[in-house]
Scaffold this motif. Structure first.
Motif, mmCIF file in Angstrom:
data_model
loop_
_atom_site.group_PDB
_atom_site.id
_atom_site.type_symbol
_atom_site.label_atom_id
_atom_site.label_comp_id
_atom_site.label_asym_id
_atom_site.label_seq_id
_atom_site.Cartn_x
_atom_site.Cartn_y
_atom_site.Cartn_z
ATOM 1 N N HIS A 77 64.064 9.487 65.090
ATOM 2 C CA HIS A 77 64.190 10.011 63.338
ATOM 3 C C HIS A 77 65.487 10.290 63.020
ATOM 4 C CE1 HIS A 77 64.047 13.472 66.322
ATOM 5 N NE2 HIS A 77 65.090 13.912 65.592
ATOM 6 N N TRP A 78 66.359 9.652 63.966
ATOM 7 C CA TRP A 78 68.044 9.817 63.473
ATOM 8 C C TRP A 78 68.224 8.610 62.873
ATOM 9 C CZ3 TRP A 78 70.854 11.079 68.466
ATOM 10 C CH2 TRP A 78 70.629 12.598 69.077
ATOM 11 N N GLU A 79 69.176 8.833 61.407
ATOM 12 C CA GLU A 79 69.444 7.941 60.631
ATOM 13 C C GLU A 79 70.990 7.513 61.022
ATOM 14 O OE1 GLU A 79 67.840 6.073 58.488
ATOM 15 O OE2 GLU A 79 65.793 7.022 59.173
ATOM 16 N N SER A 80 71.523 6.590 61.371
ATOM 17 C CA SER A 80 72.825 6.156 61.529
ATOM 18 C C SER A 80 73.667 6.995 62.482
ATOM 19 C CB SER A 80 73.730 6.266 60.143
ATOM 20 O OG SER A 80 73.817 7.429 59.474
ATOM 21 N N VAL A 81 73.139 7.714 63.549
ATOM 22 C CA VAL A 81 73.567 8.327 64.540
ATOM 23 C C VAL A 81 73.192 7.805 65.857
ATOM 24 C CG1 VAL A 81 73.792 10.662 65.706
ATOM 25 C CG2 VAL A 81 73.607 10.631 63.107
ATOM 26 N N SER A 82 74.104 7.912 66.916
ATOM 27 C CA SER A 82 73.536 7.255 68.178
ATOM 28 C C SER A 82 74.552 7.731 69.317
ATOM 29 C CB SER A 82 73.576 5.857 68.026
ATOM 30 O OG SER A 82 74.768 5.143 68.168
ATOM 31 N N TYR A 83 74.297 7.431 70.480
ATOM 32 C CA TYR A 83 75.003 7.793 71.712
ATOM 33 C C TYR A 83 75.232 6.501 72.481
ATOM 34 C CZ TYR A 83 74.983 12.933 71.144
ATOM 35 O OH TYR A 83 74.896 14.154 70.709
ATOM 36 N N GLU A 84 76.586 6.540 72.930
ATOM 37 C CA GLU A 84 76.940 5.407 73.735
ATOM 38 C C GLU A 84 76.793 6.186 74.996
ATOM 39 O OE1 GLU A 84 80.396 2.437 75.220
ATOM 40 O OE2 GLU A 84 80.632 3.248 73.290
ATOM 41 N N ILE A 85 75.854 5.685 76.193
ATOM 42 C CA ILE A 85 75.720 6.359 77.302
ATOM 43 C C ILE A 85 77.043 6.225 78.314
ATOM 44 C CG2 ILE A 85 74.162 6.578 79.241
ATOM 45 C CD1 ILE A 85 73.030 7.352 76.536
ATOM 46 N N THR A 86 77.518 7.292 78.719
ATOM 47 C CA THR A 86 78.812 7.111 79.633
ATOM 48 C C THR A 86 78.386 7.279 81.105
ATOM 49 O OG1 THR A 86 79.650 9.078 78.921
ATOM 50 C CG2 THR A 86 80.322 7.184 77.789
#
Length: 149
Positions: A77-86
């Motif tokens: 449900h997020w718009e234009s937000v994400s996480y790059e997993i580290t």
């Protein structure tokens, strides 16, 4: 005497069979037959498509190389937000654990340092392939421009 007993038995058998026949005849006209209701309930159940179970972050990451480290994921449900997993710490079952990542907003990093991702066990995560490809292409293009004189 024996013949009269056999005649009585014959007459009672005929009346019982006539009674059974008439009962079955009326039963066939009833509006709700058990065979018809079973057939209709199974056909309506087969028409409904099965609902797919959504996945938590670890169930999405398990199919990616290196458990998704370096890949972008976001809640559905997020718009234009994400996480790059580290970083990922998995528990023994492989479906639970903790995860850290760099937050991205509109494709740009929102922070320099990774932070712990909240809600990793909620069943609403998805993999975002386009942001991963963009970040990889930026790295390769910057390497090619640095080597060129």
């Amino acid at each position: 005497m024996a013949t009269s007993l056999t005649n009585r038995a014959l007459v009672t058998n005929q009346t019982l069979s006539l009674f059974r026949f008439s009962f079955n005849f009326f039963k066939s006209f009833s509006t709700s037959s058990p065979a018809a209701t079973n057939a209709s309930s199974t056909s309506s159940a087969s028409k409904k498509p099965k609902r797919r179970k959504k996945k938590n972050l670890f169930e999405v990451a398990q199919f990616l190389p290196n458990w998704g480290i370096g890949y972008h994921m976001a809640k559905s449900h997020w718009e234009s937000v994400s996480y790059e997993i580290t970083k990922i710490n998995l528990y023994k079952d492989g479906r639970h654990g903790k995860a850290w990542g760099i937050a991205y907003k509109d494709g740009l990093p929102a922070a320099d340092a990774p932070k712990k991702i909240s809600g990793v066990h909620k069943r609403c995560w998805r993999y975002i392939p386009s942001l991963t490809n963009l970040s990889e292409s930026k790295v390769t293009s910057s390497n090619s421009t640095e080597t060129a004189p």
